[in-house]
Design a protein around this motif. Structure first.
Motif, PDB file in Angstrom:
ATOM      1  N   ALA A  59       0.858  -1.187   0.000  1.00  0.00           N
ATOM      2  CA  ALA A  59       0.000   0.000   0.000  1.00  0.00           C
ATOM      3  C   ALA A  59       0.890   1.232   0.000  1.00  0.00           C
ATOM      4  O   ALA A  59       1.802   1.343   0.813  1.00  0.00           O
ATOM      5  CB  ALA A  59      -0.903  -0.006   1.224  1.00  0.00           C
ATOM      6  N   ASP A  60       0.644   2.137  -0.931  1.00  0.00           N
ATOM      7  CA  ASP A  60       1.403   3.375  -0.966  1.00  0.00           C
ATOM      8  C   ASP A  60       0.452   4.552  -0.751  1.00  0.00           C
ATOM      9  O   ASP A  60      -0.762   4.380  -0.605  1.00  0.00           O
ATOM     10  CB  ASP A  60       2.209   3.509  -2.265  1.00  0.00           C
ATOM     11  N   ALA A  61       1.012   5.739  -0.705  1.00  0.00           N
ATOM     12  CA  ALA A  61       0.213   6.933  -0.421  1.00  0.00           C
ATOM     13  C   ALA A  61      -0.881   7.133  -1.467  1.00  0.00           C
ATOM     14  O   ALA A  61      -2.000   7.537  -1.131  1.00  0.00           O
ATOM     15  CB  ALA A  61       1.118   8.158  -0.341  1.00  0.00           C
ATOM     16  N   LEU A  62      -0.582   6.851  -2.734  1.00  0.00           N
ATOM     17  CA  LEU A  62      -1.586   7.019  -3.785  1.00  0.00           C
ATOM     18  C   LEU A  62      -2.758   6.061  -3.582  1.00  0.00           C
ATOM     19  O   LEU A  62      -3.916   6.444  -3.773  1.00  0.00           O
ATOM     20  CB  LEU A  62      -0.962   6.811  -5.172  1.00  0.00           C
ATOM     21  N   ALA A  63      -2.487   4.844  -3.163  1.00  0.00           N
ATOM     22  CA  ALA A  63      -3.567   3.883  -2.909  1.00  0.00           C
ATOM     23  C   ALA A  63      -4.475   4.394  -1.785  1.00  0.00           C
ATOM     24  O   ALA A  63      -5.705   4.358  -1.902  1.00  0.00           O
ATOM     25  CB  ALA A  63      -2.991   2.509  -2.565  1.00  0.00           C
ATOM     26  N   PHE A  64      -3.870   4.880  -0.702  1.00  0.00           N
ATOM     27  CA  PHE A  64      -4.669   5.432   0.398  1.00  0.00           C
ATOM     28  C   PHE A  64      -5.465   6.648  -0.069  1.00  0.00           C
ATOM     29  O   PHE A  64      -6.661   6.761   0.222  1.00  0.00           O
ATOM     30  CB  PHE A  64      -3.777   5.813   1.581  1.00  0.00           C
ATOM     31  N   ALA A  65      -4.816   7.561  -0.784  1.00  0.00           N
ATOM     32  CA  ALA A  65      -5.504   8.770  -1.254  1.00  0.00           C
ATOM     33  C   ALA A  65      -6.662   8.416  -2.178  1.00  0.00           C
ATOM     34  O   ALA A  65      -7.727   9.044  -2.122  1.00  0.00           O
ATOM     35  CB  ALA A  65      -4.517   9.695  -1.966  1.00  0.00           C
ATOM     36  N   THR A  66      -6.479   7.403  -3.003  1.00  0.00           N
ATOM     37  CA  THR A  66      -7.529   6.991  -3.935  1.00  0.00           C
ATOM     38  C   THR A  66      -8.766   6.504  -3.182  1.00  0.00           C
ATOM     39  O   THR A  66      -9.894   6.867  -3.524  1.00  0.00           O
ATOM     40  CB  THR A  66      -6.993   5.888  -4.873  1.00  0.00           C
ATOM     41  N   VAL A  67      -8.565   5.707  -2.150  1.00  0.00           N
ATOM     42  CA  VAL A  67      -9.708   5.193  -1.388  1.00  0.00           C
ATOM     43  C   VAL A  67     -10.351   6.313  -0.568  1.00  0.00           C
ATOM     44  O   VAL A  67     -11.577   6.408  -0.485  1.00  0.00           O
ATOM     45  CB  VAL A  67      -9.291   4.008  -0.497  1.00  0.00           C
ATOM     46  N   ILE A  68      -9.534   7.179   0.018  1.00  0.00           N
ATOM     47  CA  ILE A  68     -10.091   8.325   0.749  1.00  0.00           C
ATOM     48  C   ILE A  68     -10.916   9.184  -0.200  1.00  0.00           C
ATOM     49  O   ILE A  68     -12.016   9.631   0.146  1.00  0.00           O
ATOM     50  CB  ILE A  68      -8.967   9.137   1.438  1.00  0.00           C
ATOM     51  N   ASN A  69     -10.429   9.401  -1.416  1.00  0.00           N
ATOM     52  CA  ASN A  69     -11.184  10.173  -2.409  1.00  0.00           C
ATOM     53  C   ASN A  69     -12.490   9.485  -2.787  1.00  0.00           C
ATOM     54  O   ASN A  69     -13.491  10.161  -3.056  1.00  0.00           O
ATOM     55  CB  ASN A  69     -10.336  10.419  -3.659  1.00  0.00           C
ATOM     56  N   ALA A  70     -12.491   8.155  -2.815  1.00  0.00           N
ATOM     57  CA  ALA A  70     -13.731   7.434  -3.123  1.00  0.00           C
ATOM     58  C   ALA A  70     -14.801   7.758  -2.080  1.00  0.00           C
ATOM     59  O   ALA A  70     -15.962   7.994  -2.418  1.00  0.00           O
ATOM     60  CB  ALA A  70     -13.462   5.926  -3.176  1.00  0.00           C
ATOM     61  N   TYR A  71     -14.396   7.794  -0.818  1.00  0.00           N
ATOM     62  CA  TYR A  71     -15.346   8.148   0.246  1.00  0.00           C
ATOM     63  C   TYR A  71     -15.698   9.635   0.206  1.00  0.00           C
ATOM     64  O   TYR A  71     -16.825  10.024   0.526  1.00  0.00           O
ATOM     65  CB  TYR A  71     -14.813   7.740   1.617  1.00  0.00           C
ATOM     66  N   SER A  72     -14.766  10.456  -0.197  1.00  0.00           N
ATOM     67  CA  SER A  72     -15.031  11.886  -0.337  1.00  0.00           C
ATOM     68  C   SER A  72     -16.101  12.114  -1.406  1.00  0.00           C
ATOM     69  O   SER A  72     -17.038  12.897  -1.209  1.00  0.00           O
ATOM     70  CB  SER A  72     -13.730  12.610  -0.725  1.00  0.00           C
ATOM     71  N   LYS A  73     -15.973  11.424  -2.515  1.00  0.00           N
ATOM     72  CA  LYS A  73     -16.978  11.537  -3.581  1.00  0.00           C
ATOM     73  C   LYS A  73     -18.319  10.979  -3.128  1.00  0.00           C
ATOM     74  O   LYS A  73     -19.364  11.510  -3.487  1.00  0.00           O
ATOM     75  CB  LYS A  73     -16.486  10.819  -4.833  1.00  0.00           C
ATOM     76  N   LEU A  74     -18.266   9.927  -2.329  1.00  0.00           N
ATOM     77  CA  LEU A  74     -19.492   9.352  -1.777  1.00  0.00           C
ATOM     78  C   LEU A  74     -20.185  10.372  -0.874  1.00  0.00           C
ATOM     79  O   LEU A  74     -21.404  10.533  -0.926  1.00  0.00           O
ATOM     80  CB  LEU A  74     -19.167   8.074  -1.005  1.00  0.00           C
ATOM     81  N   ALA A  75     -19.400  11.082  -0.068  1.00  0.00           N
ATOM     82  CA  ALA A  75     -19.969  12.116   0.812  1.00  0.00           C
ATOM     83  C   ALA A  75     -20.656  13.192  -0.011  1.00  0.00           C
ATOM     84  O   ALA A  75     -21.707  13.708   0.374  1.00  0.00           O
ATOM     85  CB  ALA A  75     -18.864  12.735   1.674  1.00  0.00           C
ATOM     86  N   ASP A  76     -20.066  13.520  -1.148  1.00  0.00           N
ATOM     87  CA  ASP A  76     -20.615  14.547  -2.025  1.00  0.00           C
ATOM     88  C   ASP A  76     -21.936  14.112  -2.660  1.00  0.00           C
ATOM     89  O   ASP A  76     -22.808  14.933  -2.915  1.00  0.00           O
ATOM     90  CB  ASP A  76     -19.584  14.853  -3.113  1.00  0.00           C
ATOM     91  N   LYS A  77     -22.101  12.803  -2.897  1.00  0.00           N
ATOM     92  CA  LYS A  77     -23.282  12.280  -3.593  1.00  0.00           C
ATOM     93  C   LYS A  77     -24.478  12.045  -2.679  1.00  0.00           C
ATOM     94  O   LYS A  77     -25.613  12.020  -3.135  1.00  0.00           O
ATOM     95  CB  LYS A  77     -22.942  10.956  -4.271  1.00  0.00           C
ATOM     96  N   LYS A  78     -24.220  11.810  -1.401  1.00  0.00           N
ATOM     97  CA  LYS A  78     -25.301  11.444  -0.490  1.00  0.00           C
ATOM     98  C   LYS A  78     -26.246  12.613  -0.259  1.00  0.00           C
ATOM     99  O   LYS A  78     -25.821  13.752  -0.155  1.00  0.00           O
ATOM    100  CB  LYS A  78     -24.733  10.957   0.849  1.00  0.00           C
ATOM    101  N   LYS A  79     -27.515  12.302  -0.127  1.00  0.00           N
ATOM    102  CA  LYS A  79     -28.515  13.354   0.082  1.00  0.00           C
ATOM    103  C   LYS A  79     -28.696  13.711   1.552  1.00  0.00           C
ATOM    104  O   LYS A  79     -28.823  14.868   1.896  1.00  0.00           O
ATOM    105  CB  LYS A  79     -29.844  12.920  -0.531  1.00  0.00           C
ATOM    106  N   SER A  80     -28.666  12.707   2.418  1.00  0.00           N
ATOM    107  CA  SER A  80     -28.897  13.003   3.831  1.00  0.00           C
ATOM    108  C   SER A  80     -27.605  13.455   4.501  1.00  0.00           C
ATOM    109  O   SER A  80     -26.513  12.978   4.185  1.00  0.00           O
ATOM    110  CB  SER A  80     -29.458  11.781   4.560  1.00  0.00           C
ATOM    111  N   ALA A  81     -27.743  14.361   5.437  1.00  0.00           N
ATOM    112  CA  ALA A  81     -26.579  14.864   6.177  1.00  0.00           C
ATOM    113  C   ALA A  81     -25.898  13.737   6.930  1.00  0.00           C
ATOM    114  O   ALA A  81     -24.662  13.687   7.003  1.00  0.00           O
ATOM    115  CB  ALA A  81     -27.011  15.971   7.142  1.00  0.00           C
ATOM    116  N   LYS A  82     -26.678  12.816   7.469  1.00  0.00           N
ATOM    117  CA  LYS A  82     -26.107  11.685   8.215  1.00  0.00           C
ATOM    118  C   LYS A  82     -25.225  10.827   7.305  1.00  0.00           C
ATOM    119  O   LYS A  82     -24.119  10.426   7.681  1.00  0.00           O
ATOM    120  CB  LYS A  82     -27.219  10.838   8.832  1.00  0.00           C
ATOM    121  N   ALA A  83     -25.704  10.525   6.110  1.00  0.00           N
ATOM    122  CA  ALA A  83     -24.939   9.694   5.170  1.00  0.00           C
ATOM    123  C   ALA A  83     -23.676  10.413   4.712  1.00  0.00           C
ATOM    124  O   ALA A  83     -22.621   9.796   4.558  1.00  0.00           O
ATOM    125  CB  ALA A  83     -25.802   9.313   3.975  1.00  0.00           C
TER     126      ALA A  83
END
Length: 152
Positions: A59-83
């Motif tokens: 695992a390198d820094a890019l792999a970690f950043a990529t997965v963190i970005n996946a969750y960041s994009k998920l946060a952007d897509k969710k409609k509810s504040a909780k999600a």
């Protein structure tokens, strides 16, 4: 000749063997996907890298950043504040997982010191910025405070 499962280095030019770059490329594909479970699938691949004992799978820094970005994009897509909050919180958890991996690596250094030069996780600000971005994209009341806590 057959593929040698006991010694992957003996298979040079016999078969393509996935490496960190290949894993990270698949994680990037998941991070760009609209699938509801894409971030979790990217995290599963990161977990495989973290727990792999094969030299080509680290695992390198890019792999970690990529997965963190996946969750960041998920946060952007969710409609509810909780999600959105939960997705940003998961991104932050992955950031802390990276910190744990660095600490584990430093504690296993032969010198016993904090020599992280050349380590694939050291010296890259990308995962940290990705975790901050997850809070920024979550648009919840607590987001600014959680992002600021990461600064300290």
């Amino acid at each position: 000749e057959e593929y040698n499962v006991r010694d992957p280095n003996a298979n040079y030019r016999k078969i393509v063997t996935p490496d960190t770059i290949a894993y990270t490329t698949v994680m990037q594909a998941y991070s760009k996907s609209d699938s509801a479970d894409s971030a979790e699938k990217a995290l599963g691949l990161l977990s495989e890298l973290i727990h792999s004992e094969h030299a080509a799978l680290q695992a390198d820094a890019l792999a970690f950043a990529t997965v963190i970005n996946a969750y960041s994009k998920l946060a952007d897509k969710k409609k509810s504040a909780k999600a959105r909050f939960e997705a940003a919180e998961r991104a932050e958890e992955i950031w802390w997982l990276l910190v744990e991996e660095l600490e584990k690596n430093n504690s296993q250094a032969p010198t016993g010191g904090k020599n992280d030069h050349g380590h694939p996780l050291a010296g890259d600000i990308g995962p940290f910025n990705a975790a901050l971005n997850a809070w920024a994209r979550s648009f919840t009341a607590d987001s600014p405070h959680r992002a600021e806590e990461l600064l300290y």
